[in-house]
Structure formats: C-alpha cells, structure tokens
Write a protein that holds these residues in place. Structure first.
Motif, PDB file in Angstrom:
ATOM      1  N   GLY A 152      12.638  75.299 102.006  1.00 57.42           N
ATOM      2  CA  GLY A 152      11.736  75.513 103.383  1.00 57.42           C
ATOM      3  C   GLY A 152      11.580  76.415 104.699  1.00 57.42           C
ATOM      4  N   GLY A 153      11.621  77.805 104.579  1.00 57.27           N
ATOM      5  CA  GLY A 153      12.005  78.778 105.834  1.00 57.27           C
ATOM      6  C   GLY A 153      11.037  78.538 106.932  1.00 57.27           C
ATOM      7  N   ASP A 154      12.211  79.249 107.796  1.00 54.98           N
ATOM      8  CA  ASP A 154      11.187  79.633 108.956  1.00 54.98           C
ATOM      9  C   ASP A 154      10.579  80.143 109.074  1.00 54.98           C
ATOM     10  OD1 ASP A 154      13.089  81.381 109.184  1.00 54.98           O
ATOM     11  OD2 ASP A 154      14.205  80.651 111.085  1.00 54.98           O
ATOM     12  N   LYS A 155       9.886  81.313 110.735  1.00 54.54           N
ATOM     13  CA  LYS A 155       9.967  82.285 110.721  1.00 54.54           C
ATOM     14  C   LYS A 155      10.316  83.473 110.066  1.00 54.54           C
ATOM     15  CE  LYS A 155       7.167  85.770 113.634  1.00 54.54           C
ATOM     16  NZ  LYS A 155       6.577  85.960 114.780  1.00 54.54           N
ATOM     17  N   ALA A 156      11.493  83.615 109.536  1.00 51.92           N
ATOM     18  CA  ALA A 156      12.382  85.043 108.932  1.00 51.92           C
ATOM     19  C   ALA A 156      12.714  84.652 108.363  1.00 51.92           C
ATOM     20  CB  ALA A 156      13.441  84.798 110.407  1.00 51.92           C
ATOM     21  N   GLY A 157      12.769  83.064 107.365  1.00 52.08           N
ATOM     22  CA  GLY A 157      12.755  82.722 106.548  1.00 52.08           C
ATOM     23  C   GLY A 157      11.528  82.533 104.858  1.00 52.08           C
ATOM     24  N   GLU A 158      10.785  82.932 105.203  1.00 48.47           N
ATOM     25  CA  GLU A 158       9.568  81.934 104.718  1.00 48.47           C
ATOM     26  C   GLU A 158       9.397  83.248 103.768  1.00 48.47           C
ATOM     27  OE1 GLU A 158       4.956  81.215 105.280  1.00 48.47           O
ATOM     28  OE2 GLU A 158       5.602  82.050 107.101  1.00 48.47           O
ATOM     29  N   SER A 159       9.094  84.070 103.492  1.00 43.48           N
ATOM     30  CA  SER A 159       8.590  85.033 102.526  1.00 43.48           C
ATOM     31  C   SER A 159      10.217  85.005 101.407  1.00 43.48           C
ATOM     32  CB  SER A 159       9.111  86.138 102.737  1.00 43.48           C
ATOM     33  OG  SER A 159      10.413  86.642 103.116  1.00 43.48           O
ATOM     34  N   LEU A 160      11.198  84.661 101.766  1.00 47.91           N
ATOM     35  CA  LEU A 160      12.555  84.452 100.270  1.00 47.91           C
ATOM     36  C   LEU A 160      12.375  82.563 100.179  1.00 47.91           C
ATOM     37  CD1 LEU A 160      15.274  84.886  99.223  1.00 47.91           C
ATOM     38  CD2 LEU A 160      16.150  84.548 100.733  1.00 47.91           C
ATOM     39  N   ALA A 161      11.585  81.592 101.098  1.00 50.51           N
ATOM     40  CA  ALA A 161      11.648  80.592 100.648  1.00 50.51           C
ATOM     41  C   ALA A 161      10.502  80.678  99.783  1.00 50.51           C
ATOM     42  CB  ALA A 161      11.413  79.717 102.101  1.00 50.51           C
ATOM     43  N   SER A 162       9.750  81.562  99.732  1.00 50.73           N
ATOM     44  CA  SER A 162       8.376  81.326  98.745  1.00 50.73           C
ATOM     45  C   SER A 162       8.399  81.916  97.438  1.00 50.73           C
ATOM     46  CB  SER A 162       6.614  82.447  99.679  1.00 50.73           C
ATOM     47  OG  SER A 162       6.800  81.651 100.393  1.00 50.73           O
ATOM     48  N   LEU A 163       9.465  83.375  97.853  1.00 53.06           N
ATOM     49  CA  LEU A 163       9.713  83.822  96.461  1.00 53.06           C
ATOM     50  C   LEU A 163      10.559  83.014  95.693  1.00 53.06           C
ATOM     51  CD1 LEU A 163      10.694  87.186  95.951  1.00 53.06           C
ATOM     52  CD2 LEU A 163      12.564  85.353  95.419  1.00 53.06           C
ATOM     53  N   ILE A 164      11.515  82.061  96.742  1.00 49.21           N
ATOM     54  CA  ILE A 164      11.974  81.180  95.324  1.00 49.21           C
ATOM     55  C   ILE A 164      11.442  80.122  95.020  1.00 49.21           C
ATOM     56  CG2 ILE A 164      13.980  79.849  95.633  1.00 49.21           C
ATOM     57  CD1 ILE A 164      15.389  81.155  97.802  1.00 49.21           C
ATOM     58  N   ALA A 165      10.768  79.815  95.164  1.00 46.76           N
ATOM     59  CA  ALA A 165       9.130  78.620  95.276  1.00 46.76           C
ATOM     60  C   ALA A 165       9.070  78.898  93.903  1.00 46.76           C
ATOM     61  CB  ALA A 165       8.409  78.248  96.274  1.00 46.76           C
ATOM     62  N   ALA A 166       8.623  79.993  93.731  1.00 48.50           N
ATOM     63  CA  ALA A 166       7.431  80.290  92.884  1.00 48.50           C
ATOM     64  C   ALA A 166       8.824  80.885  91.425  1.00 48.50           C
ATOM     65  CB  ALA A 166       6.322  82.522  93.455  1.00 48.50           C
ATOM     66  N   HIS A 167       9.854  82.040  91.856  1.00 47.92           N
ATOM     67  CA  HIS A 167      10.989  81.656  91.116  1.00 47.92           C
ATOM     68  C   HIS A 167      10.562  80.089  90.002  1.00 47.92           C
ATOM     69  CE1 HIS A 167      14.311  82.156  88.364  1.00 47.92           C
ATOM     70  NE2 HIS A 167      15.119  81.758  89.347  1.00 47.92           N
ATOM     71  N   LEU A 168      11.022  79.181  91.141  1.00 46.83           N
ATOM     72  CA  LEU A 168      11.587  77.940  90.382  1.00 46.83           C
ATOM     73  C   LEU A 168      10.291  77.389  89.496  1.00 46.83           C
ATOM     74  CD1 LEU A 168      13.546  75.910  92.254  1.00 46.83           C
ATOM     75  CD2 LEU A 168      14.226  77.119  90.346  1.00 46.83           C
ATOM     76  N   GLN A 169       8.738  77.656  89.944  1.00 47.67           N
ATOM     77  CA  GLN A 169       7.919  76.887  89.490  1.00 47.67           C
ATOM     78  C   GLN A 169       7.663  77.345  87.555  1.00 47.67           C
ATOM     79  OE1 GLN A 169       4.917  77.025  92.859  1.00 47.67           O
ATOM     80  NE2 GLN A 169       5.439  75.922  93.600  1.00 47.67           N
ATOM     81  N   ALA A 170       8.009  78.919  88.610  1.00 49.18           N
ATOM     82  CA  ALA A 170       8.573  79.843  86.652  1.00 49.18           C
ATOM     83  C   ALA A 170       8.659  80.004  86.039  1.00 49.18           C
ATOM     84  CB  ALA A 170       7.978  81.200  87.397  1.00 49.18           C
ATOM     85  N   THR A 171      10.533  79.117  85.889  1.00 51.07           N
ATOM     86  CA  THR A 171      11.025  79.008  84.693  1.00 51.07           C
ATOM     87  C   THR A 171      11.656  77.509  85.021  1.00 51.07           C
ATOM     88  OG1 THR A 171      12.963  79.730  87.116  1.00 51.07           O
ATOM     89  CG2 THR A 171      11.948  81.128  85.626  1.00 51.07           C
ATOM     90  N   THR A 172      11.504  76.864  85.663  1.00 53.32           N
ATOM     91  CA  THR A 172      12.438  75.041  85.733  1.00 53.32           C
ATOM     92  C   THR A 172      11.008  73.979  85.275  1.00 53.32           C
ATOM     93  OG1 THR A 172      11.978  74.794  87.964  1.00 53.32           O
ATOM     94  CG2 THR A 172      13.658  76.408  87.198  1.00 53.32           C
ATOM     95  N   LEU A 173      11.249  73.127  84.945  1.00 57.29           N
ATOM     96  CA  LEU A 173      10.048  72.274  85.365  1.00 57.29           C
ATOM     97  C   LEU A 173      10.386  71.066  86.399  1.00 57.29           C
ATOM     98  CD1 LEU A 173      10.850  71.021  81.447  1.00 57.29           C
ATOM     99  CD2 LEU A 173       8.972  72.331  82.381  1.00 57.29           C
ATOM    100  N   HIS A 174      11.149  71.411  87.203  1.00 52.31           N
ATOM    101  CA  HIS A 174      11.448  70.826  87.941  1.00 52.31           C
ATOM    102  C   HIS A 174      10.418  70.433  88.568  1.00 52.31           C
ATOM    103  CE1 HIS A 174      15.809  70.950  87.601  1.00 52.31           C
ATOM    104  NE2 HIS A 174      15.824  72.115  88.564  1.00 52.31           N
ATOM    105  N   THR A 175      10.276  69.539  89.987  1.00 42.98           N
ATOM    106  CA  THR A 175       8.549  69.354  90.948  1.00 42.98           C
ATOM    107  C   THR A 175       9.320  70.493  92.432  1.00 42.98           C
ATOM    108  OG1 THR A 175       8.540  67.602  90.106  1.00 42.98           O
ATOM    109  CG2 THR A 175       7.364  67.487  91.859  1.00 42.98           C
ATOM    110  N   ILE A 176       8.779  71.279  92.972  1.00 40.83           N
ATOM    111  CA  ILE A 176       8.760  72.022  94.278  1.00 40.83           C
ATOM    112  C   ILE A 176       7.987  71.868  95.143  1.00 40.83           C
ATOM    113  CG2 ILE A 176       9.251  74.289  94.905  1.00 40.83           C
ATOM    114  CD1 ILE A 176      11.240  73.679  92.555  1.00 40.83           C
ATOM    115  N   VAL A 177       8.010  71.556  95.994  1.00 42.04           N
ATOM    116  CA  VAL A 177       7.159  71.348  96.947  1.00 42.04           C
ATOM    117  C   VAL A 177       7.780  72.273  98.460  1.00 42.04           C
ATOM    118  CG1 VAL A 177       6.288  69.871  99.008  1.00 42.04           C
ATOM    119  CG2 VAL A 177       6.747  69.011  96.665  1.00 42.04           C
ATOM    120  N   ASP A 178       7.220  73.077  99.078  1.00 38.15           N
ATOM    121  CA  ASP A 178       7.521  73.921  99.678  1.00 38.15           C
ATOM    122  C   ASP A 178       6.722  73.462 101.293  1.00 38.15           C
ATOM    123  OD1 ASP A 178       7.584  76.094 102.008  1.00 38.15           O
ATOM    124  OD2 ASP A 178       7.220  77.538 100.523  1.00 38.15           O
TER     125      ASP A 178
END
Length: 160
Positions: free
Chosen positions: A6-32
């Motif tokens: 999760g990211g607040d208004k200031a951190g949302e873009s970083l949270a989204s980038l991390i979520a996309a990274h994990l979805q592309a590189t791991t088998l973990h279940t990721i929920v934003d």
C-alpha cells in the motif's frame, strides 16, 4: 507467500512499481491495498492499519508500505499490537529487518529512494526469514512482550 502492498498519495507510485515488480518476478500473491473501494483520500495511518490488520488477522504474511519518507507509515503500523514494521532504505537494513527483527512489514519513502533500489530492498527482505531459535529470538520476544503490555493499557495521549 501473500503480500499486501500500500501507498498513500505520496507513496502510491512506488507501491505500484513494487507490486508490478513482484508480480513479474515471483510466485507470491500480491494485493495492492492502496485505495479503499470509494477511492476517497485517507490518512497514512488508515492505510497502515488496513495492511497491519490484514497481517495480524492472518490474511497476509507480509506487507510493504510507502509514503513520502516511509516514516509515517512505519510509526502508524507499529501502533498495531503484534506488528513489527521497519523503515528500510538499503538492502542491509531490509535483510536485518527479516533476520533480526522478524518484521512483517517494511516501509519505504518514495521521496527518498529510487525505483531500482526499492526493488532491491524488497527482494533482499523477501529472500530472508527469521530463525525463531536464532540469536535474535530473545529480542523479538521482548518486542512482543512490550506490544502485549502496552496494548492492554490505555495510556494518555501526550500533549505537544
């Protein structure tokens, strides 16, 4: 592993980038969990509470929170009894958050670190796990004792 992000208004873009990274590189279940269903603005304390409770209730194993500095979400998450959140801005602190502190949540500041470093931090943290019989077990037990002790007391709010 189930990971809430999760990211607040200031951190949302970083949270989204991390979520996309994990979805592309791991088998973990990721929920934003950055937004409530109505997409209304919220405080970072509310976001931290949502992610922290999702972990303490057993719906997720770990969480990643982002705000401008990572400090506000870290302080907020640590108010939830049973949560150990660690501010991480380098891979060493991320590794130690897992190995020495059994931190279920790491926090980062979108205004402090860049995207590639953030990915490396998350990867370092997820690659490590706490050893409950290791040298830091007593310290983590002590943290849990404090959490239980002070969650049972309603302390007065300090005035500023």
């Amino acid at each position: 592993m189930r990971i809430a992000i999760g990211g607040d208004k200031a951190g949302e873009s970083l949270a989204s980038l991390i979520a996309a990274h994990l979805q592309a590189t791991t088998l973990h279940t990721i929920v934003d969990m950055s937004h409530l269903e109505d997409n209304q603005p919220e405080l970072y304390s509310e976001l931290s509470e949502r992610v922290g409770l999702a972990i303490t209730e057993g719906n997720f194993d770990r969480g990643i929170l982002c705000c401008g500095t990572g400090i506000g979400v870290c302080i907020s998450a640590n108010k939830i009894p049973g949560i150990r959140a660690a501010l991480t801005h380098d891979t060493y602190s991320a590794e130690r958050a897992a190995l020495s502190n059994n931190a279920q949540i790491i926090t980062m500041g979108a205004r402090v670190i860049g995207p590639e470093l953030a990915k490396s931090i998350v990867d370092a943290w997820l690659a490590r796990s706490f050893d409950p019989s290791g040298p830091s077990a007593g310290n983590v037990a002590g943290i849990e004792t404090l959490s239980r002790k002070y969650s049972e007391h309603h302390l007065p709010t300090p005035s500023c």
